[in-house]
Design a protein around this motif. Structure first.
Motif, PDB file in Angstrom:
ATOM      1  N   ARG A   1      -3.005   8.380   1.550  1.00 24.10           N
ATOM      2  CA  ARG A   1      -2.095   7.575   0.722  1.00 24.10           C
ATOM      3  C   ARG A   1      -0.704   8.197   0.673  1.00 24.10           C
ATOM      4  NH1 ARG A   1      -6.747   7.588  -2.862  1.00 24.10           N
ATOM      5  NH2 ARG A   1      -7.883   5.612  -2.614  1.00 24.10           N
ATOM      6  N   ALA A   2      -0.628   9.533   0.785  1.00 20.50           N
ATOM      7  CA  ALA A   2       0.673  10.209   0.746  1.00 20.50           C
ATOM      8  C   ALA A   2       1.473   9.975   2.019  1.00 20.50           C
ATOM      9  CB  ALA A   2       0.474  11.711   0.511  1.00 20.50           C
ATOM     10  N   VAL A   3       0.781   9.666   3.120  1.00 16.21           N
ATOM     11  CA  VAL A   3       1.452   9.376   4.396  1.00 16.21           C
ATOM     12  C   VAL A   3       0.904   8.041   4.897  1.00 16.21           C
ATOM     13  CG1 VAL A   3       2.079  10.305   6.666  1.00 16.21           C
ATOM     14  CG2 VAL A   3       1.501  11.872   4.821  1.00 16.21           C
ATOM     15  N   PRO A   4       1.270   6.948   4.231  1.00 17.99           N
ATOM     16  CA  PRO A   4       0.626   5.654   4.521  1.00 17.99           C
ATOM     17  C   PRO A   4       1.057   5.032   5.840  1.00 17.99           C
ATOM     18  CG  PRO A   4       2.399   5.363   2.922  1.00 17.99           C
ATOM     19  CD  PRO A   4       2.256   6.845   3.145  1.00 17.99           C
ATOM     20  N   GLU A   5       2.162   5.521   6.416  1.00 18.68           N
ATOM     21  CA  GLU A   5       2.657   4.906   7.652  1.00 18.68           C
ATOM     22  C   GLU A   5       1.874   5.342   8.886  1.00 18.68           C
ATOM     23  OE1 GLU A   5       5.038   8.748   7.115  1.00 18.68           O
ATOM     24  OE2 GLU A   5       4.140   7.169   5.858  1.00 18.68           O
ATOM     25  N   ARG A   6       0.986   6.291   8.727  1.00 21.84           N
ATOM     26  CA  ARG A   6       0.216   6.787   9.878  1.00 21.84           C
ATOM     27  C   ARG A   6      -1.283   6.610   9.657  1.00 21.84           C
ATOM     28  NH1 ARG A   6       2.784   9.500  13.855  1.00 21.84           N
ATOM     29  NH2 ARG A   6       4.990   9.951  13.457  1.00 21.84           N
ATOM     30  N   PRO A   7      -2.015   6.234  10.705  1.00 24.03           N
ATOM     31  CA  PRO A   7      -3.473   6.182  10.592  1.00 24.03           C
ATOM     32  C   PRO A   7      -4.055   7.604  10.606  1.00 24.03           C
ATOM     33  CG  PRO A   7      -2.798   5.585  12.807  1.00 24.03           C
ATOM     34  CD  PRO A   7      -1.534   5.762  12.016  1.00 24.03           C
ATOM     35  N   TRP A   8      -5.035   7.823   9.771  1.00 22.58           N
ATOM     36  CA  TRP A   8      -5.740   9.101   9.693  1.00 22.58           C
ATOM     37  C   TRP A   8      -7.164   8.885  10.195  1.00 22.58           C
ATOM     38  CZ3 TRP A   8      -4.137  13.677   6.659  1.00 22.58           C
ATOM     39  CH2 TRP A   8      -2.816  13.593   6.211  1.00 22.58           C
ATOM     40  N   HIS A   9      -7.560   9.692  11.178  1.00 24.96           N
ATOM     41  CA  HIS A   9      -8.911   9.614  11.733  1.00 24.96           C
ATOM     42  C   HIS A   9      -9.606  10.949  11.499  1.00 24.96           C
ATOM     43  CE1 HIS A   9      -8.500   5.748  13.991  1.00 24.96           C
ATOM     44  NE2 HIS A   9      -7.217   6.045  13.845  1.00 24.96           N
ATOM     45  N   VAL A  10     -10.775  10.901  10.861  1.00 17.22           N
ATOM     46  CA  VAL A  10     -11.467  12.117  10.446  1.00 17.22           C
ATOM     47  C   VAL A  10     -12.764  12.264  11.228  1.00 17.22           C
ATOM     48  CG1 VAL A  10     -12.441  13.397   8.503  1.00 17.22           C
ATOM     49  CG2 VAL A  10     -10.470  11.885   8.145  1.00 17.22           C
ATOM     50  N   LEU A  11     -12.922  13.410  11.878  1.00 17.46           N
ATOM     51  CA  LEU A  11     -14.127  13.718  12.647  1.00 17.46           C
ATOM     52  C   LEU A  11     -14.913  14.799  11.910  1.00 17.46           C
ATOM     53  CD1 LEU A  11     -12.497  14.063  16.207  1.00 17.46           C
ATOM     54  CD2 LEU A  11     -13.034  11.970  14.923  1.00 17.46           C
ATOM     55  N   GLY A  12     -16.227  14.620  11.803  1.00 16.79           N
ATOM     56  CA  GLY A  12     -17.053  15.620  11.133  1.00 16.79           C
ATOM     57  C   GLY A  12     -17.489  15.169   9.758  1.00 16.79           C
ATOM     58  N   PRO A  13     -18.216  16.029   9.043  1.00  9.98           N
ATOM     59  CA  PRO A  13     -18.827  15.632   7.767  1.00  9.98           C
ATOM     60  C   PRO A  13     -17.811  15.499   6.644  1.00  9.98           C
ATOM     61  CG  PRO A  13     -19.177  17.975   8.164  1.00  9.98           C
ATOM     62  CD  PRO A  13     -18.526  17.432   9.408  1.00  9.98           C
ATOM     63  N   VAL A  14     -18.003  14.488   5.823  1.00  7.56           N
ATOM     64  CA  VAL A  14     -17.171  14.242   4.646  1.00  7.56           C
ATOM     65  C   VAL A  14     -18.105  13.934   3.472  1.00  7.56           C
ATOM     66  CG1 VAL A  14     -15.441  12.729   3.587  1.00  7.56           C
ATOM     67  CG2 VAL A  14     -15.213  13.401   5.987  1.00  7.56           C
ATOM     68  N   SER A  15     -17.839  14.545   2.327  1.00  9.58           N
ATOM     69  CA  SER A  15     -18.666  14.314   1.148  1.00  9.58           C
ATOM     70  C   SER A  15     -17.807  13.795   0.004  1.00  9.58           C
ATOM     71  CB  SER A  15     -19.375  15.608   0.729  1.00  9.58           C
ATOM     72  OG  SER A  15     -18.428  16.621   0.422  1.00  9.58           O
ATOM     73  N   GLY A  16     -18.476  13.272  -1.012  1.00  6.54           N
ATOM     74  CA  GLY A  16     -17.773  12.753  -2.172  1.00  6.54           C
ATOM     75  C   GLY A  16     -17.678  11.241  -2.137  1.00  6.54           C
ATOM     76  N   GLU A  17     -17.203  10.683  -3.234  1.00  9.37           N
ATOM     77  CA  GLU A  17     -17.118   9.235  -3.370  1.00  9.37           C
ATOM     78  C   GLU A  17     -15.708   8.833  -3.760  1.00  9.37           C
ATOM     79  OE1 GLU A  17     -20.018   8.103  -6.217  1.00  9.37           O
ATOM     80  OE2 GLU A  17     -21.728   8.621  -4.940  1.00  9.37           O
TER      81      GLU A  17
END
Length: 351
Positions: free
Chosen positions: A214-230
């Protein structure tokens, strides 16, 4: 073909396994991979595999062991020697039985002080892998002293300034030994930020990732690997989990964000990608020292710990201003072949 080489593989993360497989596949003599492989798919191994019993302490406190492996009565030349651990007895017996049967010419140890010293007790010459970080404690010094040669899986330019001269003199700097394409960008980036979490760390936090996106909304963020939380996922944040095509994602990245592990740093260098390095806590400051060396060379921007959301716009701007040739110059696409040839040469000399 000659007598075989043994290659001990540490179980932390997946990088040690990938490195061992790449080197073993490039060698001219048989190489047996030895380690605890419960969490590894060994089907594609380039040679024989010996799966050792686990030496880690169990979570169950009612185990019959003598508790954690403290320093009170542990010999100063060892890092880890818990008492009454049947897994350790079984794994050392398995290594000794293999050595007696196979008559190996030498043992590559990546990494374990205890296995390095045990191999020496078995009268086996060793090549001990020396990771980054400040490893001047007595156990490391004794393992390094016992080795016929030391092998650093990183370029000499990234070595620490606190490494003793005699350790440097004994070290062959193999360069990054991760698998990847030839040095240089593999394709045109599409402006994305690629965040990578490996197997050896804690993974990512969904709320923190969402705040960064959200802080850098002009760029797509792609995340590889485990992510936790809701939490809610902003439209520019894409969670891929574990992927088989990491190189494809890195090749499309304008900026890579991740820890200072050997595998990721090697892959980023191979692709010559701009890099924001977030070193994770590791023993002997392994990732921190490597990250700071990258920063000194202008090859990465470093921030310790996951940045607050407000910092991300400036981090992205500064990261995108990096010269990618600085990190690309650290990559040698021939490093694995040269490392395998060095081991073959040492083995031939010992025969």
């Amino acid at each position: 073909m000659g007598r075989p080489v043994g290659y001990y593989v540490h179980h932390q993360g997946i990088g040690h396994w990938h490195r061992a497989c790449a080197i073993a596949a490039a060698m001219d003599r048989p190489c047996t991979l030895i380690g605890t492989f419960a969490d590894v798919d060994t089907a594609g191994a380039p040679g024989p595999v010996i799966d050792l019993p686990d030496d880690r302490l169990p979570d169950d406190p009612i185990s019959g062991f003598d508790g954690l492996d403290g320093e009170a009565d542990r010999p100063q030349g060892l890092h880890y020697a818990p008492l009454r651990h049947p897994g350790i007895r079984a794994r050392m017996a398995r290594i000794a039985a293999w050595a007696a049967e196979a008559d190996p010419v030498l043992m590559v140890v990546d990494v374990s002080v205890e296995v390095a010293l045990f191999a020496r007790l078995l009268s086996l010459p060793t090549i001990v892998v020396r990771l980054a970080g400040t490893r001047t404690d007595p156990p490391h010094r004794e393992a390094f002293r016992s080795a016929s040669r030391l092998l650093a899986p990183f370029p000499e330019a990234l070595d620490g300034d606190r490494v003793p001269d005699w350790v440097r003199a004994k070290t062959a700097y193999a360069g990054f030994l991760g698998q990847g394409p030839a040095s240089g960008p593999s394709c045109e980036d599409d402006g994305r930020i690629v965040v990578v979490f490996g197997r050896g760390g804690a993974g990512g936090s969904l709320p923190a990732l969402a705040a960064a996106a959200r802080a850098v909304p002009e760029r797509p963020w792609h995340v590889l690997g485990p992510v936790s939380g809701e939490g809610a996922v902003p439209p520019n944040l894409h969670l891929h989990g574990w992927v088989d095509d990491v190189d494809a994602h890195l090749g499309s990245a304008a900026l890579v964000v991740g820890g200072g592990g050997d595998g990721l740093v090697a892959a980023v260098a191979a692709h010559a990608k701009r890099f924001v390095c977030l070193p994770e806590p590791r023993a002997y400051d392994e990732q921190r020292d490597k990250a700071l060396a990258l920063q000194r060379l202008g090859a990465a921007l470093v921030h310790e710990g996951w940045p607050d959301a407000a910092l991300w716009p400036d981090l992205v701007r500064t990261g995108l201003a990096l010269d990618p040739t600085a990190i690309g110059a650290l990559s040698d696409p021939d490093a694995v072949r040269r490392c395998a040839a060095l081991i073959d040469t040492i083995a031939q000399g010992l025969e």
